[in-house]
Design a protein around this motif. Sequence first.
Motif, PDB file in Angstrom:
ATOM      1  N   ARG A 340       0.826  -1.206   0.000  1.00 34.50           N
ATOM      2  CA  ARG A 340       0.000   0.000   0.000  1.00 34.50           C
ATOM      3  C   ARG A 340       0.861   1.258   0.000  1.00 34.50           C
ATOM      4  O   ARG A 340       0.328   2.366  -0.030  1.00 34.50           O
ATOM      5  CB  ARG A 340      -0.955   0.013   1.202  1.00 34.50           C
ATOM      6  N   ILE A 342       2.446   2.740   2.354  1.00 31.78           N
ATOM      7  CA  ILE A 342       2.012   3.643   3.418  1.00 31.78           C
ATOM      8  C   ILE A 342       2.893   3.568   4.658  1.00 31.78           C
ATOM      9  O   ILE A 342       2.765   4.397   5.565  1.00 31.78           O
ATOM     10  CB  ILE A 342       0.537   3.316   3.789  1.00 31.78           C
ATOM     11  N   ILE A 346       3.017   6.259   7.915  1.00 34.47           N
ATOM     12  CA  ILE A 346       2.531   5.959   9.258  1.00 34.47           C
ATOM     13  C   ILE A 346       3.616   6.258  10.279  1.00 34.47           C
ATOM     14  O   ILE A 346       3.336   6.771  11.374  1.00 34.47           O
ATOM     15  CB  ILE A 346       2.067   4.494   9.360  1.00 34.47           C
ATOM     16  N   TYR A 378      -4.774   3.950  14.394  1.00 35.40           N
ATOM     17  CA  TYR A 378      -4.600   4.262  12.972  1.00 35.40           C
ATOM     18  C   TYR A 378      -3.606   3.356  12.263  1.00 35.40           C
ATOM     19  O   TYR A 378      -3.664   3.185  11.051  1.00 35.40           O
ATOM     20  CB  TYR A 378      -4.224   5.729  12.753  1.00 35.40           C
ATOM     21  N   ALA A 379      -2.668   2.751  13.005  1.00 32.15           N
ATOM     22  CA  ALA A 379      -1.618   1.965  12.352  1.00 32.15           C
ATOM     23  C   ALA A 379      -2.001   0.514  12.118  1.00 32.15           C
ATOM     24  O   ALA A 379      -1.734  -0.040  11.043  1.00 32.15           O
ATOM     25  CB  ALA A 379      -0.329   2.032  13.175  1.00 32.15           C
ATOM     26  N   GLN A 382      -3.891  -0.379   9.053  1.00 32.14           N
ATOM     27  CA  GLN A 382      -3.046  -0.320   7.862  1.00 32.14           C
ATOM     28  C   GLN A 382      -2.178  -1.577   7.738  1.00 32.14           C
ATOM     29  O   GLN A 382      -1.906  -2.039   6.624  1.00 32.14           O
ATOM     30  CB  GLN A 382      -2.161   0.929   7.912  1.00 32.14           C
ATOM     31  N   GLY A 385      -4.580  -4.059   6.391  1.00 28.32           N
ATOM     32  CA  GLY A 385      -4.934  -3.709   5.021  1.00 28.32           C
ATOM     33  C   GLY A 385      -3.807  -3.971   4.044  1.00 28.32           C
ATOM     34  O   GLY A 385      -4.042  -4.435   2.919  1.00 28.32           O
ATOM     35  N   SER A 386      -2.580  -3.693   4.455  1.00 29.71           N
ATOM     36  CA  SER A 386      -1.457  -3.923   3.549  1.00 29.71           C
ATOM     37  C   SER A 386      -1.248  -5.418   3.321  1.00 29.71           C
ATOM     38  O   SER A 386      -0.825  -5.829   2.238  1.00 29.71           O
ATOM     39  CB  SER A 386      -0.179  -3.286   4.107  1.00 29.71           C
ATOM     40  N   SER A 389      -3.775  -6.407   0.748  1.00 26.97           N
ATOM     41  CA  SER A 389      -3.316  -5.964  -0.571  1.00 26.97           C
ATOM     42  C   SER A 389      -2.229  -6.867  -1.107  1.00 26.97           C
ATOM     43  O   SER A 389      -2.179  -7.163  -2.311  1.00 26.97           O
ATOM     44  CB  SER A 389      -2.806  -4.514  -0.492  1.00 26.97           C
TER      45      SER A 389
END
Length: 423
Positions: A340, A342, A346, A378-379, A382, A385-386, A389
């Motif tokens: 991602r 990101i 982060i 918030y981390a 991710q 999610g990564s 992905s």
Amino acid sequence: METDREGMTVKKIKVAVVGGGTGGLCLAHGLSRAGVEVAVYERSRTRTERLQGYRVHIAPMGSAALHECLPPAAWDQFLATTGVSEGTFGFVTEKMRELAVFDAPPSADPTAAHHSVSRISMHQVLSSGLDGILWYDKEFVRYETDSKGVGLHFADGTTAEADLVVGADGASSRVRAQLLPHAKRVDTGIRTVIGKFPLTEAARTQLPRQLATAPTLVLPPPGCGMFTAPHEFPAASVNDETAVVDPVLFDNTGSYVMWSYGAKAERFPADLAELDAPALRSLILDRIRDWHPAFSRLVRDSPDGTVSMLPIRTSVPVRDWETGPVTLLGDAVHSMTPFRGIGANIALRDAQVLCRNLSHGGDVTAAVADYERQMRKYAYPQVRGSLRSAKQFVTESRFSRGLTRASMTALGAALSLRRKLRG
């Protein structure tokens, strides 16, 4: 002791950051600007010892954090070294059939914009202006706590003291290993082969415009995936001492297209980790021989020194832990797959949030607890999610890959229509 903005007496604290990577250095700049005593301990013997990698995508989240933490001159230097971008993110098939091309995001305000930056340039900016704060050749071994604070022990036999220790020492963090020994980092079973294609003027004419100007996600038949991203160096980019060590791998002035081919480990030879660059190149060329010839050109013409294999690992989110005088930041606590783009952002947000909390004065434990609460919120999504992905990138499901292609085609048609209606 010192007084805060309301005239209250507060204890001045000392913060020790273990690790001089992106998040740790950003935090150091922010704390130093806020008047907090901070020291960064980096295991590399010199600023240029370790490879910083290729390009990194800085999203608006990361841009805002850098702008807030860096001194104005350093922020201006960062902007001067960001890449020149012409195209917009796109999805294509392995035959270079366009599925969707996204509109360029608004970028009038650089603090809320997307940026492409060389990791070498990024490190040059972040490691500058920290004289007396950034200490090299300090390999962290362990810490110990008592009523007075935290003592740090280094491999050279020296020690340091701090009121708060921030472990920013990367995915293999020794601070995390001591603080959260149950925290795991696991192999996803995915392997990637990466390379860097020199984007000369002659080479530029040999590539489709999408590959030469914008990040591109390739959606081939199931079982593998490919990502490419160009980085156009601005005039302000310069080489540092690393270019003398390896003029190919550490060149920080010659534009390039970074590429990455990924698949599950079982789709590669068992001895993948032992293959040298020519063997890796031949392996990928064989896998993509039926693709558009531009992809073969990227792989074939990438210098040996830039071609390597990377196993993809990820951290496993852990439950809340008791806050104390030691905390974690960036990959040390939430390393994620690169799919991602990101992770660095982060880490920069971590630095921003922790810096804000510590700069306000008051109870340090409460400030750190609030940072850890926000960071987990918030981390960790991710991280998850990564990983999703990453699995989608190498999916073996024909249905899933077909659905993604169809969705991107429909989205691309809608975006194209919208552009035409806008004139």
